[in-house]
Design a protein around this motif. Structure first.
Motif, short mmCIF file in Angstrom:
data_model
loop_
_atom_site.label_atom_id
_atom_site.label_comp_id
_atom_site.label_asym_id
_atom_site.label_seq_id
_atom_site.Cartn_x
_atom_site.Cartn_y
_atom_site.Cartn_z
N GLN A 284 0.83 -1.20 0.00
CA GLN A 284 0.00 0.00 0.00
C GLN A 284 0.87 1.25 0.00
N LEU A 285 1.89 1.27 0.86
CA LEU A 285 2.76 2.44 0.94
C LEU A 285 3.50 2.66 -0.36
N ASN A 286 4.02 1.58 -0.93
CA ASN A 286 4.74 1.70 -2.19
C ASN A 286 3.81 2.16 -3.31
N ALA A 287 2.57 1.63 -3.32
CA ALA A 287 1.62 1.99 -4.36
C ALA A 287 1.27 3.47 -4.30
N GLN A 288 1.19 4.00 -3.08
CA GLN A 288 0.81 5.40 -2.94
C GLN A 288 1.85 6.34 -3.51
N TYR B 152 11.27 -5.06 1.53
CA TYR B 152 9.95 -4.48 1.76
C TYR B 152 9.87 -3.00 1.42
N GLY B 153 10.99 -2.43 0.93
CA GLY B 153 10.95 -1.07 0.43
C GLY B 153 10.98 0.03 1.47
N PHE B 154 11.49 -0.26 2.67
CA PHE B 154 11.58 0.76 3.70
C PHE B 154 12.92 1.48 3.62
#
Length: 460
Positions: free
Chosen positions: A26-30, A124-126
């Protein structure tokens, strides 16, 4: 078993891991586009990407054996959001310490899963550990809210012996009696092979020398990479996050919290070996530290001496000179099993029983052919902390795979009956709460056929 039942059980089992993955997506998509809103429940939102990620996780974790539609997945998510919303309404309390403990366990899981914390963060893209922990905090807080609300709803639910009997007979009449897999109970006698005093002193002297070199300007990170026996040091240079609630060993936490920023500890001992620690940062209840671990060598002669001692203990038991329980109390070095007759506790369940089909492959190979009352041969083993030992294992109890029997398996059948009654109670609670909870479905999902009245259609 009907597919829907499998889906429900499977989804609950995956809840923590999947919600984390979905939130990350969700965070990446935003960052790319505005995500679609599937439903709003109270103040909780389910996004289109949440549904997609949940579905992907279910398929992957079940190896393609379970498929689920978008509508079915959305309903599972709505059930969780309804519970978490009303947990807040009901003033359910969640302590920071509870959340931090779960966050620490999650971080340890991801570190083991990906080989290093850095790799997990990147996967996880953090941006960094703080970014990961912040997101995990929110995820675990919701998970705890759901768990506590479920417990609150079902706190007075119980089953009588008659209800257990009726539940069992109902399954029997439908030909749906469960099959319980083979279970075993194991006990052990463990003798550690300890290093000599000279070897301990040698390691302490080496760490003292390394500490002085760092104080004189050498890089702690490079010294850790070159010298430390911690297998994770090549990825992170020995750096780790420490909280008082973390599962790290007590002595390590105590020393970490006793240091000032920049200070390097003197050598100290844990069950893993000898360490020195440097404190880098203090942030609230978290300490960022580096450590170097060295482990004393154990001479081959000392190992052989330990092996012969264990062989002799086993022979004395077999010849009736003392009982297994007496030998455990007199000789065993395993602190976790020494005071309960040597019985090994299943770390996943906290119980004494092991599912034979889900055991570690190495342990399975040793005990699979044992009958009740039989011993394994004496064998060498190493603990996670590096301790070297010899041991043998007793097959204390064994129950082979069988169809459920009301008398022999009463406790298990009772647990199944109770769980079913709790699920029914939560289902009834959900139907009632849907009526007075704000719910707004996205247009794409209004055509779904749900089990519950999420659309709030008024019956004629």
């Amino acid at each position: 078993m009907p597919q829907k039942t499998i889906i429900l059980k499977y989804t609950k089992f995956l809840l923590i891991a999947v919600i984390f993955s979905a939130t990350t997506l969700q965070l990446n998509a935003q960052k790319i586009k505005i995500d679609g809103v599937a439903v709003v429940i109270g103040k909780n939102i389910v996004l289109d990407s949440d549904i997609a990620k949940f579905k992907q996780e279910v398929v992957q974790r079940s190896e393609g054996k379970i498929t689920i539609s978008d509508c079915e997945m959305l309903e599972e998510l709505m059930k969780q959001k309804l519970l978490s919303h009303h947990a807040v309404v009901d003033s359910v309390t969640v302590l920071d310490a509870e959340i931090d403990s779960k966050v620490d366990r999650s971080i340890q899981f991801f570190t083991q899963e990906y080989g290093s914390l850095e790799k997990a963060i990147a996967t996880y893209g953090f941006n960094d550990l703080d970014d990961l922990k912040s997101e995990l905090y929110n995820v675990q807080k919701e998970n705890i809210l759901v768990e506590k609300e479920q417990s609150k709803i079902t706190e007075k639910v119980d089953v009588t012996p008659e209800e257990v009997r009726l539940y069992f007979n109902g399954l029997k009449d439908k030909g749906e009696l469960p099959e319980f897999t083979a279970e075993i109970e194991l006990a052990q006698i463990v003798i550690n092979s300890e290093p000599t005093l000279a070897e301990n002193n040698k390691v302490i002297a080496q760490l003292t020398e390394i500490r002085q070199e760092i104080l004189d300007g050498a890089s702690f990170r490079m010294k850790a990479i070159i010298n430390s026996k911690d297998p994770g040091v090549t990825q992170n240079g020995g750096i780790m996050q420490v909280t008082k609630e973390s599962s790290l060993i007590k002595e390590f936490k105590e020393v970490s919290f006793s240091l000032e920023k920049g200070e390097i500890s003197k050598p100290f001992k844990t069950l893993f070996g000898y360490h020195i620690i440097q404190l880098h940062e203090i942030k609230g209840n978290t300490r960022t530290v580096s450590h170097i671990l060295l482990q004393p060598e154990i001479p081959e002669a000392r190992l052989k001496e330990t092996q012969l001692k264990v062989v002799e203990i086993k022979r004395d038991i077999e010849e009736g000179k003392l009982t297994f329980e007496e030998a455990v109390k007199k000789y065993s070095d395993d602190k976790d099993s020494k005071n309960n007759g040597g019985v090994i506790i299943n770390s996943y369940t906290g119980e004494t029983k092991f599912d034979l089909t889900r055991m570690d492959p190495a342990m399975y190979a040793r005990v699979n052919d044992l009958k009740q009352g039989e011993f394994t041969d004496v064998f060498y083993d190493e603990a996670r902390g590096g301790e070297k030992m010899y041991k043998f294992i007793l097959m204390k109890e064994r129950t082979d795979t069988h169809t459920a029997d009301l008398v022999e398996d009463y406790v298990k059948v009772q647990a199944l009956a109770l769980n079913k009654k709790k699920e029914e109670t939560i289902e009834k609670w959900s139907k009632d709460k849907i009526k007075d909870t704000y719910i707004k479905l996205g247009e794409d999902y209004k055509k779904c056929s749900f089990e519950k009245n999420w659309k709030k259609v008024t019956s004629k």
